[in-house]
Design an enzyme around this catalytic site. Structure first.
Site, PDB file in Angstrom:
ATOM      1  N   GLY A 224       0.819  -1.209   0.000  1.00 48.35           N
ATOM      2  CA  GLY A 224       0.000   0.000   0.000  1.00 48.35           C
ATOM      3  C   GLY A 224       0.846   1.249   0.000  1.00 48.35           C
ATOM      4  N   PRO A 225       0.234   2.389  -0.271  1.00 52.45           N
ATOM      5  CA  PRO A 225       0.967   3.660  -0.291  1.00 52.45           C
ATOM      6  C   PRO A 225       1.511   3.993   1.093  1.00 52.45           C
ATOM      7  CG  PRO A 225      -1.221   3.872  -1.290  1.00 52.45           C
ATOM      8  CD  PRO A 225      -1.193   2.565  -0.593  1.00 52.45           C
ATOM      9  N   PRO A 226       2.457   4.920   1.164  1.00 52.78           N
ATOM     10  CA  PRO A 226       2.994   5.327   2.477  1.00 52.78           C
ATOM     11  C   PRO A 226       1.909   5.956   3.342  1.00 52.78           C
ATOM     12  CG  PRO A 226       4.432   6.073   0.681  1.00 52.78           C
ATOM     13  CD  PRO A 226       3.174   5.560   0.046  1.00 52.78           C
ATOM     14  N   GLY A 227       1.980   5.658   4.634  1.00 48.18           N
ATOM     15  CA  GLY A 227       1.083   6.294   5.586  1.00 48.18           C
ATOM     16  C   GLY A 227      -0.269   5.648   5.755  1.00 48.18           C
ATOM     17  N   THR A 228      -0.497   4.489   5.146  1.00 44.02           N
ATOM     18  CA  THR A 228      -1.812   3.853   5.236  1.00 44.02           C
ATOM     19  C   THR A 228      -1.938   2.923   6.434  1.00 44.02           C
ATOM     20  OG1 THR A 228      -1.007   2.220   3.633  1.00 44.02           O
ATOM     21  CG2 THR A 228      -2.349   4.032   2.782  1.00 44.02           C
TER      22      THR A 228
ATOM     23  N   GLU B  81     -10.529  33.231  -9.968  1.00 43.69           N
ATOM     24  CA  GLU B  81     -11.199  32.254  -9.103  1.00 43.69           C
ATOM     25  C   GLU B  81     -12.720  32.312  -9.267  1.00 43.69           C
ATOM     26  OE1 GLU B  81      -9.462  30.071  -7.760  1.00 43.69           O
ATOM     27  OE2 GLU B  81      -7.538  31.055  -8.073  1.00 43.69           O
TER      28      GLU B  81
END
Length: 639
Positions: A202-206, A425
């Site tokens: 999995g991705p970092p920090g999961t 904006e």
């Protein structure tokens, strides 16, 4: 005090002791060498005859004569003159008072010890320094190949599945491991072979590391943790030795869990490169494979590894019998983010009106670590503002800071630049409000953050995996609304580079629609994706096998999608010019407007009521209308 601290205290104690001993010996030597004046025996006879000797002492061991002259100076005469009749007669003839001095003799053992003390101290300090300079963390050159794995037991802070939120599917897959560690015989008596290892991908920090610790906490077994980079050293064979030592320690503490973080550091494909570093890594990997094959069914050792790059791992590592299970740990969905936020909010003074679901909706793509950081930033902002509780306003500001960076209120902008940003904006917002399939607006601001001079944020109602053609066209039109607004209000020659990120975003969407998703009628459902990820035009350029005619057609289709998005945005702004101008002027006055405030302004023409000097938008926790289908979205920054 741990062993390392005690060793440091001992080293400094020995150094100070050696320093004091050497000072004492130096002073004794100076007193012995530079104290009394040394005379020869003949000089003593002459000075005695001349009446210059006031008194004398004769040692009863070696015959050394000491005394004092009439001038008050001490003297010494070395020589075998022990109770010599001649010396006694000389002193008596010259009327020199004399006596015999008894000297206590030092034992031979004490003398040897005092003489050897400096050498013993120097050798001891050298050994301690040598041991402290060795790597390996377990002391000494003999332990250089020992494992660096740290063992965590129940005495350490225990983590269970209740402490892990947002990854329910991964927890379900790991419950099998917990059941085996709790009762291995339940499986082995039926002839079942429990998986040797589980690979968390999995991705970092999961939360991969937290999941592994939760498995150990649920089963109540020791937990060995180590990083893949801790195995590899510059010396060939050290990593393999550490692998052997780690598994030997695990067998002593079985049942247990071995957790290898960032296993791609040691488990990459073999046969790449010929340098010593590659040879050491491959030997370490080979030893790891051998140890995993050597498990018996009843040993109760489970290996859990984590990586965010499974594509680089060696195939032998992933085959059945080693890492049998590959468990995906993805970014949490909206329900998962809500549970993660609740976990990190425990024990914190949260305002009663705070809506956790609303925060979870506004953080698509956030990992567990990102959400933990979001809660911490909100707490820091509350403390800085001297508040007793964390309110919705702090979470709004914290999310903006995490996503876009801190506010740059000190940035000096001219009135023309502020007006350009406001109309830019407002163009995004007006186009978004008038496109079918668009996102509801959460907030519009012209306060610079990070590299953006302003942004329009959208609030998705749910996480969405796929998007329709209508939604993609709406996103492209919203993105081009800023460039179209600059052209309409300030003129063609006054257009700035502020739409660079918008153009990049639109180009990516149009390229994917043409070359990947088959949404171009001229190209058809054919994939022309190129492996060159740095190109905005997959299928075109280096490495492509398509014909020049097809490449030209792809480029024309991408251009058509982008041009149509620009034309659509221009038509909407011309048609809704009054709303567009009113919103831009309100942004110049208030700097930030919430979605509710924008809706009231455009429908009823009522400007927001703020206290004097208040610029920020009032956070809204009201439900967003659900009359339109809205894809996943987020902030629309302007670089």
């Amino acid at each position: 005090m741990d062993n390392k601290s005690m060793r440091n205290v001992a080293v400094w104690g020995l150094i100070i002791t050696l320093f004091l001993v050497m000072i004492t010996m130096s002073q004794s030597t100076l007193q012995a060498d530079g104290g009394p004046t040394s005379y020869t025996y003949s000089e003593l006879v002459k000075k005695s005859a001349a009446g210059e000797i006031e008194e004398a002492l004769i040692a009863d061991t070696d015959g050394k004569i000491t005394g004092k002259t009439t001038e008050g100076k001490n003297f010494v005469v070395n020589g075998p003159v022990y109770q010599s009749e001649q010396t006694i007669k000389m002193f008596e003839a010259n009327s020199v008072p004399y006596a015999f001095k008894e000297i206590k003799r030092t034992s031979t053992l004490m003398t040897v010890m005092l003489n050897a003390l400096p050498l013993i101290l120097i050798v001891g300090i050298s050994i301690l320094f040598f041991r402290s300079m060795q790597s390996g963390g377990r002391g000494g050159a003999m332990n250089f190949g020992k494992s660096r794995a740290k063992m965590l037991t129940e005495n350490t802070k225990r983590v269970t599945f209740d402490d892990v939120a947002g990854v329910e599917s991964a927890k379900d897959d790991l419950k099998e491991v917990v059941e085996f560690l709790e009762d291995p015989g339940r499986f082995t008596r039926l002839g079942a072979r429990i998986p040797t290892g589980a690979l968390l991908v999995g991705p970092p920090g999961t939360g991969k590391t937290l999941l592994a610790r939760a498995v150990a906490g649920e089963a109540g077994v020791p937990f060995f943790t180590i990083s893949g980079s801790d195995f590899v050293e510059m010396f060939v064979g050290v990593g393999a030795s550490r692998v052997r030592d780690m598994f030997a320690e695990a067998r002593k503490n079985a049942p247990c869990i071995i957790f290898i973080d960032e296993i791609d550091a040691v488990g990459r494909h073999r046969g790449v490169g010929t340098s010593g570093g590659h040879e050491e890594r491959e030997q370490t990997l080979n030893q790891l494979l051998v140890e995993m094959d050597g498990f018996e069914g009843d040993e109760g050792i489970i290996i859990i590894a984590a990586t965010n790059r499974p594509d680089v791992l060696d195939k032998a590592l992933l085959r059945p019998g080693r890492f049998d299970r590959q468990i995906e740990v993805p970014y949490p969905d909206i329900q998962g983010r809500e549970k993660i936020l609740e976990v990190h909010m425990k024990g914190k003074p949260i305002a009663a009106e705070l809506d956790v679901k609303y925060i979870a909706r506004g953080t698509p793509g956030f990992s567990g670590a990102d959400l933990m950081n979001l809660v911490n930033e909100a707490a820091l902002l509350s403390a800085r503002r001297n508040k007793l509780k964390i309110t919705m306003r702090e979470f709004e500001d914290a999310r903006d800071k995490v996503m876009m960076g801190a506010e740059r209120r000190t940035l000096m902008m001219s009135d023309e630049e502020k007006a350009m940003t406001a109309y830019h904006e407002a163009g995004h917002a007006i186009v978004g409000l008038n496109m079918p399939g668009s996102l509801p607006i959460h907030k519009a601001t012209i306060i610079p953050r990070g590299r953006a001079l302003g942004m329009v944020q959208y609030m998705p109602e749910r996480d969405q995996i796929s998007q329709s053609r209508e939604e993609m066209i709406a996103r492209m039109a919203m993105a081009m609304g800023g460039r179209a607004a600059e052209e309409l209000h300030f003129g063609y020659d006054k257009v700035t580079s502020g739409a660079s990120s918008d153009i990049e975003q639109v180009t990516r969407i149009a390229t994917a629609m043409v070359t990947e998703w088959g949404l171009s009628d001229a190209i058809g459902p054919i994939a022309y994706k190129n492996t060159d990820s740095n190109s905005f035009h997959p299928g075109i350029g280096r490495g492509s096998s398509i014909s020049p005619e097809t490449a030209s057609l792809i480029e024309s289709e991408i251009k058509r999608f982008i041009t149509d998005a620009h034309d659509t945005a221009t038509k909407i702004l011309k048609k809704k010019k009054k709303n567009w101008v009113d919103l831009a002027e309100a942004l110049l006055e208030y700097e930030t407007l919430s979605g509710d405030e924008i809706e009231v302004l455009l429908s009823d023409g009522i400007k927001p009521k703020r206290p004097d000097g208040a610029k920020g938008a009032k956070p809204s926790v009201s439900a967003v209308p659900t009359t339109r289908k809205k894809p996943l979205g987020g902030a629309q920054p302007e670089a």
